[in-house]
Design a protein around this motif. Sequence first.
Motif, PDB file in Angstrom:
ATOM      1  N   GLU A 277       3.834   2.632  15.870  1.00  0.00           N
ATOM      2  CA  GLU A 277       2.843   3.711  15.925  1.00  0.00           C
ATOM      3  C   GLU A 277       3.532   5.064  16.037  1.00  0.00           C
ATOM      4  O   GLU A 277       3.155   6.026  15.359  1.00  0.00           O
ATOM      5  CB  GLU A 277       1.886   3.492  17.094  1.00  0.00           C
ATOM      6  CG  GLU A 277       0.764   4.501  17.141  1.00  0.00           C
ATOM      7  CD  GLU A 277      -0.266   4.202  18.222  1.00  0.00           C
ATOM      8  OE1 GLU A 277      -1.342   4.784  18.149  1.00  0.00           O
ATOM      9  OE2 GLU A 277       0.011   3.397  19.139  1.00  0.00           O
ATOM     10  N   PHE A 278       4.557   5.152  16.853  1.00  0.00           N
ATOM     11  CA  PHE A 278       5.319   6.394  16.986  1.00  0.00           C
ATOM     12  C   PHE A 278       5.949   6.780  15.644  1.00  0.00           C
ATOM     13  O   PHE A 278       6.073   7.950  15.319  1.00  0.00           O
ATOM     14  CB  PHE A 278       6.402   6.234  18.062  1.00  0.00           C
ATOM     15  CG  PHE A 278       7.193   7.490  18.289  1.00  0.00           C
ATOM     16  CD1 PHE A 278       6.673   8.510  19.073  1.00  0.00           C
ATOM     17  CD2 PHE A 278       8.440   7.649  17.719  1.00  0.00           C
ATOM     18  CE1 PHE A 278       7.402   9.681  19.276  1.00  0.00           C
ATOM     19  CE2 PHE A 278       9.168   8.816  17.912  1.00  0.00           C
ATOM     20  CZ  PHE A 278       8.648   9.828  18.699  1.00  0.00           C
ATOM     21  N   GLY A 279       6.331   5.769  14.859  1.00  0.00           N
ATOM     22  CA  GLY A 279       6.934   6.006  13.547  1.00  0.00           C
ATOM     23  C   GLY A 279       5.927   6.312  12.455  1.00  0.00           C
ATOM     24  O   GLY A 279       6.295   6.494  11.301  1.00  0.00           O
ATOM     25  N   GLY A 280       4.632   6.337  12.796  1.00  0.00           N
ATOM     26  CA  GLY A 280       3.605   6.695  11.825  1.00  0.00           C
ATOM     27  C   GLY A 280       2.855   5.525  11.213  1.00  0.00           C
ATOM     28  O   GLY A 280       2.128   5.695  10.236  1.00  0.00           O
ATOM     29  N   ALA A 281       2.997   4.334  11.769  1.00  0.00           N
ATOM     30  CA  ALA A 281       2.326   3.152  11.213  1.00  0.00           C
ATOM     31  C   ALA A 281       0.816   3.265  11.335  1.00  0.00           C
ATOM     32  O   ALA A 281       0.293   3.778  12.325  1.00  0.00           O
ATOM     33  CB  ALA A 281       2.796   1.887  11.925  1.00  0.00           C
ATOM     34  N   GLU A 282       0.119   2.751  10.324  1.00  0.00           N
ATOM     35  CA  GLU A 282      -1.338   2.612  10.373  1.00  0.00           C
ATOM     36  C   GLU A 282      -1.728   1.203  10.786  1.00  0.00           C
ATOM     37  O   GLU A 282      -2.876   0.928  11.080  1.00  0.00           O
ATOM     38  CB  GLU A 282      -1.936   2.924   9.008  1.00  0.00           C
ATOM     39  CG  GLU A 282      -1.807   4.369   8.629  1.00  0.00           C
ATOM     40  CD  GLU A 282      -2.603   4.701   7.385  1.00  0.00           C
ATOM     41  OE1 GLU A 282      -2.856   3.794   6.565  1.00  0.00           O
ATOM     42  OE2 GLU A 282      -2.980   5.856   7.242  1.00  0.00           O
ATOM     43  N   GLY A 283      -0.783   0.286  10.781  1.00  0.00           N
ATOM     44  CA  GLY A 283      -0.976  -1.099  11.174  1.00  0.00           C
ATOM     45  C   GLY A 283       0.383  -1.751  11.319  1.00  0.00           C
ATOM     46  O   GLY A 283       1.389  -1.223  10.826  1.00  0.00           O
ATOM     47  N   VAL A 284       0.416  -2.909  12.008  1.00  0.00           N
ATOM     48  CA  VAL A 284       1.671  -3.618  12.238  1.00  0.00           C
ATOM     49  C   VAL A 284       1.453  -5.103  11.979  1.00  0.00           C
ATOM     50  O   VAL A 284       0.506  -5.700  12.493  1.00  0.00           O
ATOM     51  CB  VAL A 284       2.181  -3.427  13.686  1.00  0.00           C
ATOM     52  CG1 VAL A 284       3.509  -4.146  13.894  1.00  0.00           C
ATOM     53  CG2 VAL A 284       2.304  -1.946  14.033  1.00  0.00           C
ATOM     54  N   VAL A 285       2.332  -5.698  11.178  1.00  0.00           N
ATOM     55  CA  VAL A 285       2.344  -7.140  10.948  1.00  0.00           C
ATOM     56  C   VAL A 285       3.624  -7.676  11.586  1.00  0.00           C
ATOM     57  O   VAL A 285       4.724  -7.248  11.233  1.00  0.00           O
ATOM     58  CB  VAL A 285       2.315  -7.483   9.442  1.00  0.00           C
ATOM     59  CG1 VAL A 285       2.482  -8.978   9.231  1.00  0.00           C
ATOM     60  CG2 VAL A 285       1.012  -6.996   8.818  1.00  0.00           C
ATOM     61  N   VAL A 286       3.470  -8.589  12.563  1.00  0.00           N
ATOM     62  CA  VAL A 286       4.612  -9.229  13.212  1.00  0.00           C
ATOM     63  C   VAL A 286       4.747 -10.621  12.610  1.00  0.00           C
ATOM     64  O   VAL A 286       3.802 -11.407  12.634  1.00  0.00           O
ATOM     65  CB  VAL A 286       4.426  -9.322  14.742  1.00  0.00           C
ATOM     66  CG1 VAL A 286       5.602 -10.050  15.389  1.00  0.00           C
ATOM     67  CG2 VAL A 286       4.234  -7.930  15.350  1.00  0.00           C
ATOM     68  N   VAL A 287       5.918 -10.914  12.060  1.00  0.00           N
ATOM     69  CA  VAL A 287       6.168 -12.210  11.435  1.00  0.00           C
ATOM     70  C   VAL A 287       6.749 -13.144  12.486  1.00  0.00           C
ATOM     71  O   VAL A 287       7.804 -12.874  13.068  1.00  0.00           O
ATOM     72  CB  VAL A 287       7.134 -12.071  10.233  1.00  0.00           C
ATOM     73  CG1 VAL A 287       7.367 -13.419   9.580  1.00  0.00           C
ATOM     74  CG2 VAL A 287       6.577 -11.069   9.221  1.00  0.00           C
TER      75      VAL A 287
END
Length: 134
Positions: free
Chosen positions: A85-95
């Motif tokens: 989120e700090f890096g500008g993500a709009e979403g995160v997928v954890v594999v």
Amino acid sequence: TSEALYSLGASPPLDTLYLSSNNIKVTAHAALFTPRLAPFQVLSSTLHFPSDASGCVTEKRVTHPAIFVVRRGECGFAAKVANAEFGGAEGVVVVNSDSMLFPMAGGEGGGVDGTRVPAWLVETGFKGVQGEAV
């Protein structure tokens, strides 16, 4: 490295992530500590694979809409989401490191309060645009 444009949508009870640029459907578990997309809500972004594949290091801010794809392990789920989120993500997928799916908890600290981006856990072998497993 950023990849080609993807759309990502979800529908409960388990979330189904639709990667529309190559018509892939992936079953995922939403994080318990992040907001969820409404059914069939779409995020149109590029997939971003941070230089630290674990997502445990704060990423330099991206200049375009991005969904960060990181590997499970080395730090807690909440820290991964907070860094993305700090890096500008709009979403995160954890594999995940195996085929087991479960809802990610955020109790290990960092990023739980005020997290504004949705996050999901997917099975090992999640493939990026170029067909390489993450």
